[in-house]
Scaffold this motif. Structure first.
Motif, PDB file in Angstrom:
ATOM      1  N   PRO A  78      -7.353  22.003  -0.178  1.00 36.50           N
ATOM      2  CA  PRO A  78      -7.675  23.158   0.688  1.00 36.50           C
ATOM      3  C   PRO A  78      -6.683  24.300   0.540  1.00 36.50           C
ATOM      4  O   PRO A  78      -7.071  25.475   0.529  1.00 36.50           O
ATOM      5  CB  PRO A  78      -7.641  22.557   2.102  1.00 36.50           C
ATOM      6  CG  PRO A  78      -7.896  21.096   1.900  1.00 36.50           C
ATOM      7  CD  PRO A  78      -7.244  20.761   0.597  1.00 36.50           C
ATOM      8  N   PHE A  79      -5.400  23.976   0.432  1.00 38.73           N
ATOM      9  CA  PHE A  79      -4.388  25.021   0.253  1.00 38.73           C
ATOM     10  C   PHE A  79      -4.571  25.733  -1.081  1.00 38.73           C
ATOM     11  O   PHE A  79      -4.464  26.961  -1.163  1.00 38.73           O
ATOM     12  CB  PHE A  79      -2.991  24.406   0.335  1.00 38.73           C
ATOM     13  CG  PHE A  79      -1.892  25.352  -0.059  1.00 38.73           C
ATOM     14  CD1 PHE A  79      -1.484  26.359   0.803  1.00 38.73           C
ATOM     15  CD2 PHE A  79      -1.276  25.240  -1.297  1.00 38.73           C
ATOM     16  CE1 PHE A  79      -0.473  27.238   0.436  1.00 38.73           C
ATOM     17  CE2 PHE A  79      -0.276  26.111  -1.677  1.00 38.73           C
ATOM     18  CZ  PHE A  79       0.129  27.116  -0.806  1.00 38.73           C
ATOM     19  N   LEU A  80      -4.848  24.968  -2.139  1.00 39.51           N
ATOM     20  CA  LEU A  80      -5.064  25.557  -3.455  1.00 39.51           C
ATOM     21  C   LEU A  80      -6.255  26.497  -3.444  1.00 39.51           C
ATOM     22  O   LEU A  80      -6.189  27.618  -3.986  1.00 39.51           O
ATOM     23  CB  LEU A  80      -5.288  24.441  -4.487  1.00 39.51           C
ATOM     24  CG  LEU A  80      -5.716  24.890  -5.890  1.00 39.51           C
ATOM     25  CD1 LEU A  80      -4.624  25.716  -6.543  1.00 39.51           C
ATOM     26  CD2 LEU A  80      -6.069  23.686  -6.760  1.00 39.51           C
TER      27      LEU A  80
ATOM     28  N   GLN B  38      -7.569  28.073  -0.829  1.00 37.70           N
ATOM     29  CA  GLN B  38      -7.258  29.243  -0.008  1.00 37.70           C
ATOM     30  C   GLN B  38      -6.367  30.214  -0.771  1.00 37.70           C
ATOM     31  O   GLN B  38      -6.588  31.434  -0.744  1.00 37.70           O
ATOM     32  CB  GLN B  38      -6.563  28.791   1.277  1.00 37.70           C
ATOM     33  CG  GLN B  38      -6.481  29.865   2.357  1.00 37.70           C
ATOM     34  CD  GLN B  38      -7.823  30.102   3.029  1.00 37.70           C
ATOM     35  OE1 GLN B  38      -8.739  29.324   2.864  1.00 37.70           O
ATOM     36  NE2 GLN B  38      -7.930  31.188   3.781  1.00 37.70           N
ATOM     37  N   LEU B  39      -5.369  29.695  -1.459  1.00 33.78           N
ATOM     38  CA  LEU B  39      -4.473  30.541  -2.237  1.00 33.78           C
ATOM     39  C   LEU B  39      -5.230  31.246  -3.353  1.00 33.78           C
ATOM     40  O   LEU B  39      -5.021  32.446  -3.605  1.00 33.78           O
ATOM     41  CB  LEU B  39      -3.333  29.691  -2.811  1.00 33.78           C
ATOM     42  CG  LEU B  39      -2.303  30.430  -3.674  1.00 33.78           C
ATOM     43  CD1 LEU B  39      -1.571  31.477  -2.846  1.00 33.78           C
ATOM     44  CD2 LEU B  39      -1.322  29.438  -4.291  1.00 33.78           C
TER      45      LEU B  39
ATOM     46  N   TYR C 129      -5.181  16.319  -0.377  1.00 34.68           N
ATOM     47  CA  TYR C 129      -4.524  17.060   0.704  1.00 34.68           C
ATOM     48  C   TYR C 129      -4.154  18.475   0.270  1.00 34.68           C
ATOM     49  O   TYR C 129      -4.164  19.409   1.087  1.00 34.68           O
ATOM     50  CB  TYR C 129      -3.266  16.316   1.154  1.00 34.68           C
ATOM     51  CG  TYR C 129      -3.555  14.948   1.744  1.00 34.68           C
ATOM     52  CD1 TYR C 129      -4.065  14.830   3.034  1.00 34.68           C
ATOM     53  CD2 TYR C 129      -3.332  13.783   1.018  1.00 34.68           C
ATOM     54  CE1 TYR C 129      -4.342  13.588   3.584  1.00 34.68           C
ATOM     55  CE2 TYR C 129      -3.608  12.535   1.548  1.00 34.68           C
ATOM     56  CZ  TYR C 129      -4.105  12.440   2.838  1.00 34.68           C
ATOM     57  OH  TYR C 129      -4.397  11.208   3.371  1.00 34.68           O
ATOM     58  N   ALA C 130      -3.820  18.639  -1.011  1.00 33.04           N
ATOM     59  CA  ALA C 130      -3.400  19.949  -1.512  1.00 33.04           C
ATOM     60  C   ALA C 130      -4.583  20.851  -1.844  1.00 33.04           C
ATOM     61  O   ALA C 130      -4.416  22.067  -1.937  1.00 33.04           O
ATOM     62  CB  ALA C 130      -2.529  19.773  -2.762  1.00 33.04           C
TER      63      ALA C 130
END
Length: 279
Positions: A195-197, A199-200, A192-193
């Motif tokens: 995609p955020f990682l 993108q960041l 879950y994390a």
């Protein structure tokens, strides 16, 4: 009395502690690496209308959005180069890295049926996931050459080091992927994390903007991000983009990529004995 024929017996035991890497198995199972890589390629575009054209459409559409909002509206510096080529050149290695990282991180959970039934070096799964993205990169790279010709930009002699920069991107993706794939078996929150990682990580890499906009006193610290050296190296090799201390930046990024890969290998091997039970 006839001597009984002796049969070699191989006993497979789970590794304990910080086990030796024992990378020889990768060579012994090299055909499996080829098979899994080819399988990923076939499955990716199976039953799709556009097929391999997606390898070009994804970075192209992203480049269009970046050009409109960052090139035209925000007037982000592109080092005097046309912003479409400036951004697309960075999106190529980034797309390869992001896809390889995503596939490698999910490779163990996605192939759980294999982990619980047969023995093979588990390292093959993230490795094959990383290699499968090279084909997409090659297709999109040909489109970049067409864009450069359209804008009257021709590669410099630095294009000769592109294979090294490509390898650096793959090494970074594999190293981080080894950490995350092992953690994903234990904690599904990683999926879950991720995609955020990703993108960041893109925003802290010089994809949208030039590294020259980063204050000079922070550039060497900024180079600890391995993709900094990869992206800026691509722009230098293909577009002739000039950056102060580029050699030092590449050296720092390469050293960091190797550190991530080696530490990822040891952590992956340490946790390997738990995969079949936890997956």
């Amino acid at each position: 009395m006839a001597l009984r024929e002796q049969t070699a017996v191989t006993i497979i035991r789970p590794s304990r502690g910080w086990a030796a890497l024992d990378l020889r198995d990768l060579w012994l199972y090299r055909e499996l690496v080829y098979f899994l890589t080819w399988r990923d390629l076939k499955v990716r575009y199976k039953q799709t209308l556009l097929g391999a054209a997606w390898a070009i459409l994804q970075p192209f559409l992203t480049m269009v959005v970046f050009t409109i909002f960052f090139g035209n509206f925000a007037k982000v510096s592109s080092e005097g180069l046309p912003y479409p080529v400036f951004s697309y050149t960075a999106l190529l290695p980034w797309g390869l890295f992001a896809k390889a990282l995503n596939d490698a991180s999910r490779s163990l959970v996605g192939n759980s049926h294999m982990l619980t039934k047969i023995y093979f070096p588990r390292l093959i799964l993230p490795l094959a996931s990383v290699l499968s993205g090279v084909v997409d990169f090659g297709i999109a790279f040909l489109f970049l050459l067409g864009m450069m010709a359209y804008y009257g930009i021709y590669p410099t002699w630095g294009i000769l080091i592109l294979p090294v920069l490509l390898l650096l991107a793959l090494v970074t993706a594999l190293g981080v992927g080894l950490w995350l794939s092992a953690l994903n078996v234990l904690y599904r929150d990683v999926g879950y994390a991720l995609p955020f990682l990703t993108q960041l990580w893109m925003f802290v890499s010089p994809i949208i903007y030039s590294i020259n906009t980063v204050p000079e006193q922070w550039r060497l610290l900024y180079a600890l991000n391995p993709m900094t050296g990869v992206v800026q190296g691509f722009r230098w090799a293909l577009l002739g983009s000039q950056t102060e201390q580029l050699g030092l930046i590449l050296a720092i990024s390469s050293g960091m990529a190797l550190f991530i890969l080696i530490s990822g290998l040891f952590y992956f091997r340490r946790m390997e004995r738990l995969f079949a039970d936890r997956v």
